[in-house]
Scaffold this motif. Structure first.
Motif, PDB file in Angstrom:
ATOM      1  N   GLU A  69       0.823  -1.201   0.000  1.00 40.56           N
ATOM      2  CA  GLU A  69       0.000   0.000   0.000  1.00 40.56           C
ATOM      3  C   GLU A  69       0.859   1.254   0.000  1.00 40.56           C
ATOM      4  N   LEU A  70       1.893   1.259   0.859  1.00 35.73           N
ATOM      5  CA  LEU A  70       2.802   2.401   0.890  1.00 35.73           C
ATOM      6  C   LEU A  70       3.468   2.615  -0.462  1.00 35.73           C
ATOM      7  N   GLU A  71       3.888   1.541  -1.092  1.00 33.01           N
ATOM      8  CA  GLU A  71       4.557   1.666  -2.381  1.00 33.01           C
ATOM      9  C   GLU A  71       3.623   2.240  -3.435  1.00 33.01           C
ATOM     10  N   ALA A  72       2.387   1.770  -3.475  1.00 36.87           N
ATOM     11  CA  ALA A  72       1.437   2.258  -4.471  1.00 36.87           C
ATOM     12  C   ALA A  72       1.091   3.731  -4.235  1.00 36.87           C
ATOM     13  N   ILE A  73       0.855   4.107  -2.978  1.00 36.67           N
ATOM     14  CA  ILE A  73       0.511   5.494  -2.668  1.00 36.67           C
ATOM     15  C   ILE A  73       1.660   6.421  -3.040  1.00 36.67           C
ATOM     16  N   ASN A  74       2.868   6.048  -2.690  1.00 37.29           N
ATOM     17  CA  ASN A  74       4.011   6.911  -2.993  1.00 37.29           C
ATOM     18  C   ASN A  74       4.339   6.924  -4.482  1.00 37.29           C
ATOM     19  N   ALA A  75       4.103   5.825  -5.173  1.00 28.45           N
ATOM     20  CA  ALA A  75       4.282   5.832  -6.628  1.00 28.45           C
ATOM     21  C   ALA A  75       3.333   6.832  -7.271  1.00 28.45           C
ATOM     22  N   ALA A  76       2.092   6.881  -6.783  1.00 30.48           N
ATOM     23  CA  ALA A  76       1.128   7.847  -7.320  1.00 30.48           C
ATOM     24  C   ALA A  76       1.570   9.281  -7.023  1.00 30.48           C
ATOM     25  N   LEU A  77       2.132   9.516  -5.841  1.00 31.43           N
ATOM     26  CA  LEU A  77       2.621  10.851  -5.506  1.00 31.43           C
ATOM     27  C   LEU A  77       3.797  11.250  -6.394  1.00 31.43           C
ATOM     28  N   TYR A  78       4.757  10.361  -6.556  1.00 30.33           N
ATOM     29  CA  TYR A  78       5.943  10.666  -7.353  1.00 30.33           C
ATOM     30  C   TYR A  78       5.595  10.887  -8.819  1.00 30.33           C
ATOM     31  N   LEU A  79       4.748  10.027  -9.372  1.00 30.81           N
ATOM     32  CA  LEU A  79       4.463  10.043 -10.807  1.00 30.81           C
ATOM     33  C   LEU A  79       3.309  10.963 -11.178  1.00 30.81           C
ATOM     34  N   ARG A  80       2.667  11.557 -10.168  1.00 31.01           N
ATOM     35  CA  ARG A  80       1.514  12.430 -10.405  1.00 31.01           C
ATOM     36  C   ARG A  80       0.451  11.689 -11.209  1.00 31.01           C
ATOM     37  N   ARG A  81       0.143  10.481 -10.769  1.00 33.95           N
ATOM     38  CA  ARG A  81      -0.856   9.653 -11.405  1.00 33.95           C
ATOM     39  C   ARG A  81      -1.970   9.341 -10.410  1.00 33.95           C
ATOM     40  N   PRO A  82      -3.213   9.149 -10.891  1.00 33.16           N
ATOM     41  CA  PRO A  82      -4.289   8.716  -9.997  1.00 33.16           C
ATOM     42  C   PRO A  82      -4.004   7.327  -9.443  1.00 33.16           C
ATOM     43  N   LEU A  83      -4.560   7.069  -8.261  1.00 31.10           N
ATOM     44  CA  LEU A  83      -4.439   5.761  -7.617  1.00 31.10           C
ATOM     45  C   LEU A  83      -5.810   5.103  -7.665  1.00 31.10           C
ATOM     46  N   LEU A  84      -5.903   3.991  -8.390  1.00 28.17           N
ATOM     47  CA  LEU A  84      -7.152   3.237  -8.492  1.00 28.17           C
ATOM     48  C   LEU A  84      -7.133   2.139  -7.433  1.00 28.17           C
TER      49      LEU A  84
END
Length: 356
Positions: A69-84
């Protein structure tokens, strides 16, 4: 897991980690401006922190997510992408948005609940053309229809020499940005936007979202048409604040942190999936359920409700049940004496996939 790169750490305590977020990749770099205020009241202003995360959250550390979960949330923050985020009801999908906003001090969560009739423009903005037409007609008649008391015949109010008709308010009075439109306003820090239950939408909405999520901007045709005479128009935001829209377009600077939730009831088009970071939440285990109870109801309720937690976990192996049902059962049975306690628990924890 190496946690040095994490911006959101799931610790539950607010911090300034968002300041360490590096610049976006070139293909997700937006230049909207001029930059306005961050906008949005703090979560504590409307009680969302306590209601969503629990009054005893500091002791419980409820929202310490799993590594994936942490990895997905931070990936969305870094890449400026929505989190589904996909998962069964009650697995904490919506709560993630509030946890991120609270910990990173990003203000009130903008929430856009989706139903089968939801269209893209509702998320972007609303234009009350009927109210504007009514005000134009009132102004043309010289005043409000209820007017002054009846009297001797004479010239219509506002029609006499030297008297001007009441002015018509500017077009901005009739426009209010929706949650998505507000999230895309140019600010230095991202806003948090929750697009809740996207799988409840009709077939068109996921495709309609593609361009806005990719380009980070949208137009207001009503304002574009008057841009020559009114290049700057003040409108209301979803927060109730006034902001200036220039040239009839809104373009973000810091792409918002967007969580789209789905109960897994439908498949989404590949074009949407490739624009999102995907996270699937499973049913919470005993430890997470206990900390959830502790966060919302306190240590004693978690201790006394241990048997109900175990019963809930056992039933969840073969039935669809939601964690908020468990919270309701423990809260109510905490105040009921046996044998009513067991009967109440059975009443409140009803399987959600029961054949009709």
């Amino acid at each position: 897991m190496n946690e040095e790169w994490l911006i959101y750490r799931g610790v539950g305590e607010p911090h300034d980690g968002i300041e360490a977020l590096p610049d976006p990749p070139p293909w997700r770099d937006f230049d909207g401006g001029p930059v306005g205020e961050p906008g949005g009241p703090a979560d504590t202003a409307d009680g969302n922190v306590t209601r969503r995360l629990g009054a005893h959250r500091q002791a419980a550390e409820l929202h310490r997510p799993e590594p994936e979960e942490l990895e997905a949330i931070n990936a969305a923050l870094y890449l400026r992408r929505p989190l589904l985020v996909t998962g069964y009801p009650g697995t904490g999908k919506s709560t993630l948005a509030h946890a991120v906003a609270h910990e990173l001090k990003l203000g009130r969560v903008l929430r856009w609940p989706v139903v089968s009739r939801t269209v893209l423009q509702e998320g972007l903005y609303r234009y009350d053309a009927i109210a504007r037409l009514q005000d134009v007609q009132i102004a043309a008649s010289g005043g409000p229809p209820w007017g002054p008391p009846a009297g001797p015949p004479g010239p219509a109010p506002g029609a006499g020499p030297g008297r001007a008709a009441p002015p018509v308010p500017g077009i901005g009075k009739y426009i209010r940005l929706g949650p998505l439109g507000t999230a895309l306003l140019p600010t230095e820090r991202p806003r948090v936007l929750l697009i809740d239950e996207l799988d409840k939408s009709d077939i068109d909405l996921p495709n309609d979202l593609l361009n806005v999520l990719e380009e980070g901007e949208f137009a207001l045709p009503e304002l574009e048409r008057v841009a020559d005479t009114e290049p700057e128009v003040q409108v209301l935001t979803d927060d109730g604040a006034k902001v200036t829209v220039r040239g009839g377009r809104v373009r973000c600077r810091a792409f918002p942190f967007i969580i789209l939730t789905s109960n897994g009831e439908r498949d989404f088009p590949a074009a949407l999936l490739r624009r999102c970071i995907q996270l699937k939440l499973g049913q919470p285990g005993e430890k997470r359920l206990a900390t959830m109870v502790r966060a919302h109801l306190g240590e004693e309720a978690a201790r006394l409700g241990a048997d109900l937690i175990r019963e809930f976990l056992s039933r969840s192996q073969s039935e669809l049940v939601a964690a908020d049902q468990l919270l309701n059962a423990i809260y109510l049975t905490h105040h009921a004496a046996p044998p009513t306690r067991e009967d109440l628990a059975d009443l409140l924890i009803q399987r959600l996939d029961r054949p009709r």
